[in-house]
Scaffold this active site. Structure first.
Site, PDB file in Angstrom:
ATOM      1  N   ASN A 216      71.785  34.088  48.145  1.00 27.54           N
ATOM      2  CA  ASN A 216      73.043  34.765  47.787  1.00 27.54           C
ATOM      3  C   ASN A 216      73.545  34.241  46.448  1.00 27.54           C
ATOM      4  OD1 ASN A 216      74.924  32.436  48.307  1.00 27.54           O
ATOM      5  ND2 ASN A 216      73.910  32.605  50.280  1.00 27.54           N
ATOM      6  N   ASP A 284      73.137  33.608  56.863  1.00 30.58           N
ATOM      7  CA  ASP A 284      73.385  33.824  58.288  1.00 30.58           C
ATOM      8  C   ASP A 284      72.074  34.049  59.052  1.00 30.58           C
ATOM      9  OD1 ASP A 284      76.124  33.504  58.290  1.00 30.58           O
ATOM     10  OD2 ASP A 284      76.494  35.560  57.652  1.00 30.58           O
ATOM     11  N   PRO A 310      71.587  28.699  62.773  1.00 28.75           N
ATOM     12  CA  PRO A 310      72.681  28.016  63.463  1.00 28.75           C
ATOM     13  C   PRO A 310      73.919  27.975  62.574  1.00 28.75           C
ATOM     14  CG  PRO A 310      71.035  26.443  62.704  1.00 28.75           C
ATOM     15  CD  PRO A 310      70.469  27.811  62.450  1.00 28.75           C
ATOM     16  N   ASP A 311      75.090  28.027  63.170  1.00 29.70           N
ATOM     17  CA  ASP A 311      76.329  27.926  62.395  1.00 29.70           C
ATOM     18  C   ASP A 311      76.697  26.441  62.300  1.00 29.70           C
ATOM     19  OD1 ASP A 311      79.060  27.804  61.590  1.00 29.70           O
ATOM     20  OD2 ASP A 311      79.204  29.933  62.049  1.00 29.70           O
ATOM     21  N   ILE A 312      76.430  25.877  61.134  1.00 28.17           N
ATOM     22  CA  ILE A 312      76.588  24.424  60.952  1.00 28.17           C
ATOM     23  C   ILE A 312      78.040  24.008  61.165  1.00 28.17           C
ATOM     24  CG2 ILE A 312      76.279  22.526  59.303  1.00 28.17           C
ATOM     25  CD1 ILE A 312      74.165  24.419  57.912  1.00 28.17           C
ATOM     26  N   PHE A 328      85.261  27.498  54.831  1.00 23.29           N
ATOM     27  CA  PHE A 328      85.608  28.440  53.769  1.00 23.29           C
ATOM     28  C   PHE A 328      85.326  29.842  54.281  1.00 23.29           C
ATOM     29  CE2 PHE A 328      86.587  26.958  49.408  1.00 23.29           C
ATOM     30  CZ  PHE A 328      86.788  25.621  49.716  1.00 23.29           C
ATOM     31  N   LYS A 342      88.386  33.520  61.913  1.00 22.97           N
ATOM     32  CA  LYS A 342      87.320  32.529  61.745  1.00 22.97           C
ATOM     33  C   LYS A 342      87.818  31.122  62.097  1.00 22.97           C
ATOM     34  CE  LYS A 342      84.447  34.452  58.507  1.00 22.97           C
ATOM     35  NZ  LYS A 342      83.952  34.689  57.153  1.00 22.97           N
ATOM     36  N   LYS A 346      85.803  29.473  65.139  1.00 23.31           N
ATOM     37  CA  LYS A 346      84.955  28.301  64.870  1.00 23.31           C
ATOM     38  C   LYS A 346      85.673  26.996  65.224  1.00 23.31           C
ATOM     39  CE  LYS A 346      82.243  30.574  61.230  1.00 23.31           C
ATOM     40  NZ  LYS A 346      81.217  30.328  60.217  1.00 23.31           N
TER      41      LYS A 346
HETATM   42  N1  CTP Z   1      78.818  28.324  57.691  1.00 22.85           N
HETATM   43  C1  CTP Z   1      77.967  27.362  58.192  1.00 22.85           C
HETATM   44  N2  CTP Z   1      76.772  27.719  58.728  1.00 22.85           N
HETATM   45  C2  CTP Z   1      76.396  29.007  58.786  1.00 22.85           C
HETATM   46  C3  CTP Z   1      77.252  30.006  58.280  1.00 22.85           C
HETATM   47  C4  CTP Z   1      78.451  29.633  57.733  1.00 22.85           C
HETATM   48  O1  CTP Z   1      78.309  26.180  58.143  1.00 22.85           O
HETATM   49  N3  CTP Z   1      75.229  29.324  59.305  1.00 22.85           N
HETATM   50  C5  CTP Z   1      80.125  27.949  57.150  1.00 22.85           C
HETATM   51  C6  CTP Z   1      80.299  28.118  55.678  1.00 22.85           C
HETATM   52  O2  CTP Z   1      79.946  26.955  54.963  1.00 22.85           O
HETATM   53  C7  CTP Z   1      81.782  28.430  55.559  1.00 22.85           C
HETATM   54  C8  CTP Z   1      82.037  29.254  56.775  1.00 22.85           C
HETATM   55  O3  CTP Z   1      81.078  28.823  57.732  1.00 22.85           O
HETATM   56  O4  CTP Z   1      82.566  27.285  55.643  1.00 22.85           O
HETATM   57  C9  CTP Z   1      81.909  30.703  56.445  1.00 22.85           C
HETATM   58  O5  CTP Z   1      81.562  31.425  57.509  1.00 22.85           O
HETATM   59  P1  CTP Z   1      80.857  32.847  57.307  1.00 22.85           P
HETATM   60  O6  CTP Z   1      79.404  32.745  57.468  1.00 22.85           O
HETATM   61  O7  CTP Z   1      81.347  33.482  56.051  1.00 22.85           O
HETATM   62  O8  CTP Z   1      81.516  33.576  58.474  1.00 22.85           O
HETATM   63  P2  CTP Z   1      80.922  34.175  59.761  1.00 22.85           P
HETATM   64  O9  CTP Z   1      81.626  33.501  60.867  1.00 22.85           O
HETATM   65  O10 CTP Z   1      79.448  34.137  59.755  1.00 22.85           O
HETATM   66  O11 CTP Z   1      81.469  35.621  59.689  1.00 22.85           O
HETATM   67  P3  CTP Z   1      80.983  36.835  58.784  1.00 22.85           P
HETATM   68  O12 CTP Z   1      79.587  36.549  58.333  1.00 22.85           O
HETATM   69  O13 CTP Z   1      81.121  37.942  59.718  1.00 22.85           O
HETATM   70  O14 CTP Z   1      81.956  36.884  57.633  1.00 22.85           O
END
Ligand code: CTP
Length: 404
Positions: A216, A284, A310-312, A328, A342, A346
């Protein structure tokens, strides 16, 4: 508006707006600045060095080859002397030469030889400003952290009406003062002393095959600025960085990673910590399989299967020994609604929300943020990312202290 004891190198490029530089010098002096003027050869066709010498109270320099001046204060010394370099007016030619990194006269050489912030007040005919070459140069300069003040729009000296007018001297002085001054409520030197802060930054890359990847537009600038601000507030900082072209900040432990899975592993290894700030633009999804060899274009269509990463941030927020967790949110619409959702989904302590779209936020030196926590919110207006990062760290430090 205070520039007391600030050493400002005012560069004047060749353009009719050079006449406004005379008033600019007056205004800068009124604000308390110590000014040295450097003009290009072409600028001297519009206004004389003698005028600017009288107004600034210091000798004006034009040539790189002036033995007398070089003996007094050489150009490298002058480059080191400046707290900031403001070029007003910055002509289309000046912008092009700066974008190309040229050093073919005194002013361009100084810009290349100085580590001081560089600020430009573009001024040119509206067609020149709108020309793709100038737009591209402006993008290059912005991506290097150089700030552009204006141009404004209105009647032009050439008789046309449109965008390209140099901003008025008073506005330039105000913008300069904001750009180079610390935030109005500076972070205490030790606001985060003894705290361990882990920050993710930049984009992750998810390999499709050995030569291709999904990624990205994130430049990593915001995250790096946050890392520097946390360091300046006395914290021990671990910066877990995806792919960026930024140099490692001093006195910060940088761990470089490529994929979301690497980033998660590095983050978990860096735990426990007091504060976690997720600024990274983590992909994502990643390809379910990475081809071992380069994919050949044999088929007419190609379908890539992706699997969720995974969502870190959520994983950190769910840890038993949980740090103060800040996320963020980059959104293209419904900023506050999405960001607040969010924050709750989260289970974060705080979220910094910003609007992103073409030419906005990503890869720009400027940004605007809304900081949300609980039922509260603070707007941080459009500013240099370094300034925003300092303000964000200050807000985090206050919240962490109140919770302790
Ligand atoms: N983040 C993370 N790990 C991921 C995806 C996101 O740690 N796999 C963190 C980013 O660093 C940021 C926040 O989550 O702090 C942003 O989330 P984002 O991916 O934009 O939101 P989503 O919950 O995935 O929602 P969407 O994609 O629908 O906007």
């Amino acid at each position: 508006m205070n520039l007391t004891h600030k050493k400002i190198l005012l560069g004047i490029a060749g353009g009719i707006a050079a006449y406004k530089a005379c008033e600019l010098v007056r205004r800068l002096r009124d604000a308390g600045a110590d000014i040295r003027v450097v003009m290009t050869e072409n600028a001297t066709r519009f206004v004389t060095p003698l005028t600017l010498q009288a107004l600034s109270g210091n000798p004006v320099r034009v040539s790189l080859w002036d033995e007398e001046h070089e003996a007094a204060m050489g150009h490298i010394e002058l480059a080191r002397w400046a707290d900031a370099i403001l070029i007003a007016p910055a002509s289309a030619d000046m912008m092009a030469r700066l974008a190309a990194g040229m050093a073919d006269d005194l002013l361009s050489t100084l810009c290349l030889a100085s580590e001081a912030p560089l600020l430009l007040a573009p001024a040119m005919n509206r067609v020149m400003w709108a020309h793709p070459a100038t737009r591209a140069n402006a993008q290059i300069l912005l991506s290097r952290g150089i700030q552009l003040f204006g141009p404004g729009s209105g009647a032009q000296a050439c008789g046309e009406l449109g965008e390209g007018r140099m901003l008025e001297p008073l506005e330039l002085v105000q913008r300069l003062a904001v750009a180079i001054s610390p935030p109005s409520n500076p972070i205490g030197d030790a606001a985060l002393f003894g705290k361990r802060v882990v920050i993710t930054a930049g984009a992750t890359r998810e390999a499709i095959d050995p030569v291709r990847f999904i990624s990205n537009r994130s430049s990593g600038r915001m995250g790096y600025a946050v890392a520097e601000a946390a360091r300046d507030a006395g914290a021990e900082v671990v910066l877990i960085s995806g792919v960026t072209s930024l140099p490692a900040p001093q006195d910060v432990t940088r761990i470089e990673v490529e994929t979301a899975l690497h980033m998660r592993e590095a983050v978990m290894q860096a735990m426990p910590c007091d504060i976690f700030i997720g600024t990274a633009a983590v992909a994502d999804y990643r390809p379910t399989e990475t081809a071992l060899q380069k994919i050949k274009k044999n088929a007419d269509t190609l379908t890539l299967e992706l699997v969720k990463n995974p969502d870190i941030l959520s994983e950190v927020a769910a840890l038993a020994l949980r740090p103060f967790t800040v996320g963020f949110a980059a959104e293209t619409e419904h900023l506050l609604d999405h960001a607040r959702a969010k924050l709750q989904r989260k289970k974060l302590d705080m979220i910094a929300a910003n609007l992103v779209s073409e030419g906005r936020a990503f890869d720009q030196a400027d940004n605007a943020l809304t900081i949300l926590w609980g039922d509260s919110q603070i707007e941080l207006p459009q500013a240099d990312k370094r300034l925003l990062a300092q303000q964000l760290i200050q807000i985090i430090a206050q919240r962490v202290t109140q919770r302790a």
